[in-house]
Design a protein around this motif. Structure first.
Motif, PDB file in Angstrom:
ATOM      1  N   HIS A  72      12.016  -2.265  22.383  1.00  0.00           N
ATOM      2  CA  HIS A  72      12.663  -3.281  21.551  1.00  0.00           C
ATOM      3  C   HIS A  72      11.814  -4.542  21.446  1.00  0.00           C
ATOM      4  O   HIS A  72      12.224  -5.514  20.824  1.00  0.00           O
ATOM      5  CB  HIS A  72      14.064  -3.620  22.089  1.00  0.00           C
ATOM      6  N   PHE A  73      10.623  -4.529  22.027  1.00  0.00           N
ATOM      7  CA  PHE A  73       9.656  -5.630  21.955  1.00  0.00           C
ATOM      8  C   PHE A  73       8.538  -5.182  21.022  1.00  0.00           C
ATOM      9  O   PHE A  73       8.002  -4.085  21.155  1.00  0.00           O
ATOM     10  CB  PHE A  73       9.127  -5.912  23.357  1.00  0.00           C
ATOM     11  N   ASP A  74       8.152  -6.043  20.074  1.00  0.00           N
ATOM     12  CA  ASP A  74       7.234  -5.612  19.019  1.00  0.00           C
ATOM     13  C   ASP A  74       5.839  -5.268  19.527  1.00  0.00           C
ATOM     14  O   ASP A  74       5.081  -4.596  18.818  1.00  0.00           O
ATOM     15  CB  ASP A  74       7.145  -6.678  17.910  1.00  0.00           C
ATOM     16  N   LEU A  75       5.462  -5.675  20.740  1.00  0.00           N
ATOM     17  CA  LEU A  75       4.160  -5.276  21.265  1.00  0.00           C
ATOM     18  C   LEU A  75       4.019  -3.757  21.332  1.00  0.00           C
ATOM     19  O   LEU A  75       2.912  -3.220  21.240  1.00  0.00           O
ATOM     20  CB  LEU A  75       3.940  -5.863  22.673  1.00  0.00           C
ATOM     21  N   SER A  76       5.135  -3.058  21.490  1.00  0.00           N
ATOM     22  CA  SER A  76       5.084  -1.601  21.651  1.00  0.00           C
ATOM     23  C   SER A  76       4.547  -0.892  20.417  1.00  0.00           C
ATOM     24  O   SER A  76       4.053   0.243  20.515  1.00  0.00           O
ATOM     25  CB  SER A  76       6.482  -1.061  21.986  1.00  0.00           C
ATOM     26  N   THR A  77       4.628  -1.511  19.254  1.00  0.00           N
ATOM     27  CA  THR A  77       4.163  -0.828  18.037  1.00  0.00           C
ATOM     28  C   THR A  77       2.643  -0.664  18.034  1.00  0.00           C
ATOM     29  O   THR A  77       2.123   0.302  17.475  1.00  0.00           O
ATOM     30  CB  THR A  77       4.617  -1.575  16.774  1.00  0.00           C
ATOM     31  N   PHE A  78       1.918  -1.610  18.642  1.00  0.00           N
ATOM     32  CA  PHE A  78       0.470  -1.429  18.808  1.00  0.00           C
ATOM     33  C   PHE A  78       0.206  -0.218  19.691  1.00  0.00           C
ATOM     34  O   PHE A  78      -0.596   0.663  19.348  1.00  0.00           O
ATOM     35  CB  PHE A  78      -0.145  -2.680  19.429  1.00  0.00           C
TER      36      PHE A  78
END
Length: 531
Positions: A212-218
């Motif tokens: 749920h934290f956008d860093l995970s998309t990288f």
């Protein structure tokens, strides 16, 4: 040309079928298996009525199955909505209802919480659990997803403008808001990141951030585009820096992307002197300001690594980046957030939305491929959150208002000056709270600092702060107040500075300032009662 994340996965699975796509706890899943299981899940979801544009929740602790869930949901044409596995059930039920989620992917160990969610919402299907007599919903065991005989490819054509995921804001207070990202915005960021950091199929990239934290998309998507391996760091390991560094060594990590707090913990308690991290080449960080003194110390420990600061609200993915050079010993100012990413335009404006001259401070506005579609079900926020610039009177450029104050330097890099809403008035003067934090952090014995305001009871604000001291040091209010007073005007010196052992944090590792303020207020009450 790649138009969607499922399409990208299919192409990578053809190119690198036997390479590990995901690893967790020493176990790997190849790209061929990830593709097959994601196809199976997509088919099962469509059998349950999931259609293009629907939202499907993911309520699990991070593992290989959670990664399969992300791709399977998108292959069904739906958007995945990560539900924080450590959030209160009441909050998660709100998200499920707000986002009109009918199907949630979960696990047996979450059944107690899921039962409450089923009672509070309109959920109709659970994937990942055995049938439950006391639950009036369809339950599909995970074994059906991994069934090698299923081999059903979903019959749906996902395009770049379709929703890929919705991330709800983190934190323990306030009403969550859903940030909608399309395949276009996700791919625009992932393609840039893959190229900028030179990712290849040989790379092994950490997934430290929760989904749920956008860093995970990288971690997931940029790595997948390159055919590399995403190594999931389970939540229980993130709490133990020595275990974290052991994983970096054992998994031969080449790229690490995380928040500054985790890197500081690694540096202080990660037993780095006993680890072989020779494979690590890039250390990327984002999410909050990295205190310069800590960053400089880490760069000395890892002189052979490259460091990069990535900036961007969840609404924009990442929109600027800064490759950190060697930091001078006397440098106390925070490092820049850097240059605009490819396919991004930055605009710095004043309070009247007029562009400021280069070198002046103003609010940062962003437009480009990585920007979100908008907030789910919140036309009021969409109206406030975007700035529209007329072009020749015939069409508009649409910019997202970050709410962050920046200054563009002569070399084009942007310098971050804090949140627009962190600019407060106290005693008739305007003060940047982040500037006060920087002043506190410049003290050699201050490990972390947080600054906030409290009411003075007369309609104005007073500035207070809390700090965490370095080990084996003693700090007092008077000592720190003098230190800040040597750097800032008297009106910017906090009226109270609390020395604490630790700070409360959100699930993404950021300081939870609201909870911190409540803690310091309780601390004051306890001291008064004790006296």
């Amino acid at each position: 040309m790649i138009y969607s994340l499922p399409q990208a996965l299919d192409q990578t699975a053809v190119k690198y079928p036997e390479r590990d796509a995901i690893r967790c706890n020493g176990t790997g899943l190849t790209y061929a298996s990830l593709q097959q299981q994601a196809n199976n899940l997509a088919y099962l979801l469509q059998q349950q009525g999931v259609k293009r544009g629907d939202r499907v929740g993911i309520y699990v602790n991070k593992d290989i199955e959670s990664a399969v869930s992300i791709y399977g949901i998108m292959k069904a044409g739906a958007a995945y909505v990560p539900l924080d596995p450590f959030a209160p059930v009441e909050r998660l039920s709100y998200v499920i209802t707000d986002c009109q989620i009918d199907v949630v992917i979960t696990k047996q160990n979450k059944l107690a919480q899921v039962r409450c969610m089923v009672a509070d919402t309109a959920l109709s299907c659970l994937v990942g659990v055995d049938p439950q007599d006391d639950l009036d919903v369809t339950c599909i065991p995970w074994e059906q997803v991994t069934n090698p005989k299923l081999h059903n490819k979903p019959d749906i054509h996902v395009i770049e403008q379709d929703l890929a995921y919705i991330l709800y804001t983190s934190g323990s207070t306030g009403t969550p808001k859903g940030i909608m990202h399309t395949h276009r915005s996700a791919l625009s960021f992932a393609e840039w990141a893959c190229a900028e950091y030179g990712l290849t199929h040989e790379d092994r990239v950490t997934n430290h951030a929760p989904y749920h934290f956008d860093l995970s998309t990288f971690d997931l998507f940029a790595t997948m585009l390159a055919g590399g391996t995403t190594v999931i760091i389970p939540e229980y390991i993130t709490k133990f820096p020595a275990s974290h560094s052991q994983l970096l060594q054992d998994e031969k990590i080449t790229v690490s992307y995380t928040v500054p707090f985790a890197l500081i913990q690694l540096m202080e308690r990660g037993a780095l002197d006993s680890r072989d991290l020779s494979t690590l080449r890039w250390v990327l960080f984002a999410g909050e300001v990295f205190p310069t003194k800590h960053l400089r110390e880490l760069m000395k420990i890892w002189p052979d690594k490259k460091f990069s600061n990535l900036y961007g609200p969840t609404e924009t993915n990442v929109c600027t980046y800064y490759h950190v050079p060697e930091l001078p010993e006397d440098m106390e100012d925070t490092i820049p957030i850097g240059l605009a990413c490819a396919n991004e335009e930055m605009l710095v404006v004043d309070a009247d939305d007029q562009p400021v001259a280069q070198g002046e401070i103003g609010e940062l506005l962003v437009r480009g491929g990585t920007v979100m579609r908008g907030y789910w079900g919140r036309p009021d926020l969409n109206e406030k959150g975007f700035y529209r610039r007329s072009v020749f009177g015939h069409y508009e450029d649409v910019f997202y208002r970050t709410g962050d104050l920046v200054q563009q330097l002569p070399d084009g890099n942007f310098l971050y000056f804090g949140r627009k809403d962190r600019q407060v008035k106290t005693r008739g003067y305007r003060v940047e709270l982040d500037e006060v934090e920087v002043a506190l952090l410049s003290h050699d014995d201050v490990k972390e600092a947080a600054v906030y305001t409290v009411s003075d009871g007369n309609g104005s604000n007073l500035i207070e702060a809390a700090v965490i001291p370095s080990e084996d040091t003693e700090l007092t209010h008077s000592l720190l107040a003098k230190h800040v007073g040597d750097k800032l005007p008297p009106y910017a010196v906090p009226t109270k500075i609390h020395v604490m052992a630790d700070f409360p944090r959100t699930s993404t590792g950021k300081i939870n300032r609201r909870a911190l303020q409540a803690m310091t207020e309780e601390q004051i009450v306890e001291e008064v009662v004790a006296n």
